[in-house]
Design a protein around this motif. Structure first.
Motif, PDB file in Angstrom:
ATOM      1  N   ALA A 168      14.828   5.530   2.913  1.00 58.03           N
ATOM      2  CA  ALA A 168      16.288   5.386   2.946  1.00 58.03           C
ATOM      3  C   ALA A 168      16.799   4.776   1.646  1.00 58.03           C
ATOM      4  CB  ALA A 168      16.694   4.521   4.134  1.00 58.03           C
ATOM      5  N   ILE A 169      16.101   3.769   1.145  1.00 56.66           N
ATOM      6  CA  ILE A 169      16.517   3.140  -0.110  1.00 56.66           C
ATOM      7  C   ILE A 169      16.401   4.118  -1.269  1.00 56.66           C
ATOM      8  CG2 ILE A 169      15.922   1.345  -1.796  1.00 56.66           C
ATOM      9  CD1 ILE A 169      15.124  -0.437   0.573  1.00 56.66           C
ATOM     10  N   GLU A 170      15.366   4.928  -1.262  1.00 58.18           N
ATOM     11  CA  GLU A 170      15.150   5.867  -2.369  1.00 58.18           C
ATOM     12  C   GLU A 170      16.304   6.853  -2.517  1.00 58.18           C
ATOM     13  OE1 GLU A 170      10.301   5.993  -2.794  1.00 58.18           O
ATOM     14  OE2 GLU A 170      11.271   7.352  -1.359  1.00 58.18           O
TER      15      GLU A 170
ATOM     16  N   SER B 268      22.879  -2.448   6.658  1.00 57.67           N
ATOM     17  CA  SER B 268      22.589  -2.175   8.065  1.00 57.67           C
ATOM     18  C   SER B 268      22.186  -0.718   8.281  1.00 57.67           C
ATOM     19  CB  SER B 268      23.778  -2.550   8.953  1.00 57.67           C
ATOM     20  OG  SER B 268      24.871  -1.682   8.752  1.00 57.67           O
ATOM     21  N   ASP B 269      22.746   0.213   7.505  1.00 58.02           N
ATOM     22  CA  ASP B 269      22.360   1.614   7.637  1.00 58.02           C
ATOM     23  C   ASP B 269      20.893   1.815   7.264  1.00 58.02           C
ATOM     24  OD1 ASP B 269      24.833   2.423   8.559  1.00 58.02           O
ATOM     25  OD2 ASP B 269      25.511   3.212   6.627  1.00 58.02           O
ATOM     26  N   VAL B 270      20.454   1.145   6.200  1.00 60.32           N
ATOM     27  CA  VAL B 270      19.047   1.249   5.797  1.00 60.32           C
ATOM     28  C   VAL B 270      18.145   0.681   6.886  1.00 60.32           C
ATOM     29  CG1 VAL B 270      17.327   0.411   4.144  1.00 60.32           C
ATOM     30  CG2 VAL B 270      19.520   1.279   3.318  1.00 60.32           C
TER      31      VAL B 270
ATOM     32  N   PRO C 143      18.871   5.103  -8.798  1.00 58.12           N
ATOM     33  CA  PRO C 143      19.640   5.640  -9.924  1.00 58.12           C
ATOM     34  C   PRO C 143      19.207   7.058 -10.280  1.00 58.12           C
ATOM     35  CG  PRO C 143      18.837   3.421 -10.392  1.00 58.12           C
ATOM     36  CD  PRO C 143      18.179   3.857  -9.129  1.00 58.12           C
ATOM     37  N   VAL C 144      20.175   7.866 -10.634  1.00 58.89           N
ATOM     38  CA  VAL C 144      19.875   9.227 -11.074  1.00 58.89           C
ATOM     39  C   VAL C 144      19.595   9.208 -12.569  1.00 58.89           C
ATOM     40  CG1 VAL C 144      21.242  10.278  -9.245  1.00 58.89           C
ATOM     41  CG2 VAL C 144      22.333   9.716 -11.418  1.00 58.89           C
TER      42      VAL C 144
ATOM     43  N   ALA D 187       0.824  -1.208   0.000  1.00 55.91           N
ATOM     44  CA  ALA D 187       0.000   0.000   0.000  1.00 55.91           C
ATOM     45  C   ALA D 187       0.857   1.255   0.000  1.00 55.91           C
ATOM     46  CB  ALA D 187      -0.933  -0.012   1.215  1.00 55.91           C
ATOM     47  N   ASP D 188       2.089   1.147   0.526  1.00 55.91           N
ATOM     48  CA  ASP D 188       2.956   2.319   0.663  1.00 55.91           C
ATOM     49  C   ASP D 188       3.941   2.496  -0.478  1.00 55.91           C
ATOM     50  OD1 ASP D 188       1.982   3.201   3.246  1.00 55.91           O
ATOM     51  OD2 ASP D 188       2.951   1.420   4.062  1.00 55.91           O
ATOM     52  N   LYS D 189       4.283   1.412  -1.176  1.00 54.12           N
ATOM     53  CA  LYS D 189       5.317   1.525  -2.195  1.00 54.12           C
ATOM     54  C   LYS D 189       5.132   0.485  -3.291  1.00 54.12           C
ATOM     55  CE  LYS D 189       9.122   2.910  -4.175  1.00 54.12           C
ATOM     56  NZ  LYS D 189       9.259   4.255  -4.797  1.00 54.12           N
ATOM     57  N   ASP D 190       5.215   0.948  -4.530  1.00 50.98           N
ATOM     58  CA  ASP D 190       5.203   0.087  -5.713  1.00 50.98           C
ATOM     59  C   ASP D 190       6.574   0.240  -6.381  1.00 50.98           C
ATOM     60  OD1 ASP D 190       4.894  -1.144  -8.177  1.00 50.98           O
ATOM     61  OD2 ASP D 190       2.863  -0.384  -8.498  1.00 50.98           O
ATOM     62  N   TRP D 191       7.406  -0.811  -6.266  1.00 49.34           N
ATOM     63  CA  TRP D 191       8.767  -0.736  -6.797  1.00 49.34           C
ATOM     64  C   TRP D 191       8.828  -0.916  -8.310  1.00 49.34           C
ATOM     65  CZ3 TRP D 191      12.347   1.266  -3.858  1.00 49.34           C
ATOM     66  CH2 TRP D 191      12.273   1.144  -2.470  1.00 49.34           C
ATOM     67  N   ARG D 192       7.700  -1.251  -8.935  1.00 50.80           N
ATOM     68  CA  ARG D 192       7.730  -1.511 -10.378  1.00 50.80           C
ATOM     69  C   ARG D 192       8.096  -0.282 -11.183  1.00 50.80           C
ATOM     70  NH1 ARG D 192       1.888  -4.277 -10.795  1.00 50.80           N
ATOM     71  NH2 ARG D 192       1.492  -2.382  -9.548  1.00 50.80           N
TER      72      ARG D 192
END
Length: 228
Positions: free
Chosen positions: A160-162, A200-202, A166-167, A72-77
Motif C-alpha cells: 500500500a505504501i509503495e 488509516s487507509d494504509v 515518488p515517481v 526479510a520482506d522489505k529494505d526501505w534503503r
C-alpha cells in the motif's frame, strides 16, 4: 458608521459560519473515525513467527507510520536512502507519511499556516508529498505507539505504501532538520483525503482494525493502544 456596522455584521456572520463548519467537520470526523474497518482483526501475540512490529506516530495533528528500515520482506534503503538527508547515521527505522505539499514545505509550525492555504485546500485541494524521517532505535511512547502485524499483513502494508512512492525522476526537498526529507508523491490532498486518512487507509489495507474516516490524528490514534 452604517457601512462599518454592515461590514462588522457580515464579518461576524462569516466567522460564525466558519466556526460552524469547523465544528461539523470535527463532529463528522469523530463519527467517521468511530466506525471500524476490519472489526474482527486481532493483533498477533508477541513472538508470533514472522510478525513485524511497526509504530504509529503523531505530533497531535499529523500521523506517520514508523517501520523497521530492513526486514526479510522489505529494505526501505533503496526507496529512501540515508544519503538524501544531512545526517548519515546507523538508522534502524524510517518514518513515512503523506500530506499536502505547500503545508509540508512552507509551514514548519502550525502558526505559519495561513487562512488562504486552508481555504485553498478546502476548495480545490493540493498536491501530495511524502515526508520521510530516519530514526535510530525509537522508543515507544504515547505519541509513538507499537503495533504488531503478521508477515502477510506487513507485506500488504508495504504494498500500500509503495503506491505512494515518488515517481521518476524523483523531486526532493530539504526537511525540517538533518534527519528528514520530502519527496513529490502521487495523490491529491483534499479535505476528505487528508494525511491522517492516508495513514488509516494504509493500515486498513494491511487488515488492521481502524476507523473508516479519520481526517484528524485523534481518529487514528484512538485505535492504537498506548504503551503503559
Amino acid at each position: 458608521m452604517r457601512i462599518a456596522r454592515l461590514i462588522g455584521r457580515w464579518a461576524a456572520i462569516a466567522l460564525g459560519l466558519i466556526l460552524l463548519l469547523a465544528a461539523l467537520f470535527a463532529l463528522s470526523g469523530w463519527i467517521g473515525s468511530s466506525i471500524a474497518r476490519n472489526d474482527e482483526w486481532k493483533e498477533p501475540a508477541p513472538g508470533t513467527p514472522g510478525s513485524v512490529e511497526i509504530m504509529v506516530e503523531t505530533n497531535g495533528v499529523h500521523t506517520a507510520l514508523v517501520l523497521p528500515l530492513v526486514t526479510a520482506d522489505k529494505d526501505w534503503r533503496g526507496d529512501f536512502p540515508a544519503g538524501d538527508v544531512q545526517a548519515v547515521r546507523a538508522y534502524t527505522h524510517v518514518s513515512i507519511s503523506w500530506g499536502e505539499k505547500e503545508v509540508f514545505i512552507n509551514t514548519p509550525t502550525w502558526a505559519d499556516l495561513s487562512p488562504m492555504t486552508v481555504l485553498r485546500i478546502i476548495g480545490i485541494g493540493g498536491d501530495g508529498l511524502l515526508h520521510i524521517a530516519h530514526y535510530e532505535r525509537p522508543a515507544a511512547s504515547p505519541n509513538l505507539r507499537p503495533l504488531r502485524l503478521t508477515g502477510a499483513e506487513y507485506a500488504r502494508l508495504v504494498a500500500a505504501i509503495e503506491k505512494s512512492l515518488p515517481v521518476e525522476p524523483r523531486v526532493r526537498y530539504p526537511g525540517y532538520g538533518r534527519q528528514d526529507v520530502f519527496y513529490d508523491a502521487p495523490g491529491r490532498y483534499t479535505i476528505t483525503n487528508t494525511c491522517n486518512q492516508w495513514t488509516s487507509d494504509v493500515l486498513a489495507t494491511a487488515g488492521v482494525r481502524i476507523g473508516s474516516w479519520t481526517p484528524l490524528s485523534g481518529g487514528v490514534m484512538k485505535w492504537i493502544e498506548s504503551p503503559q
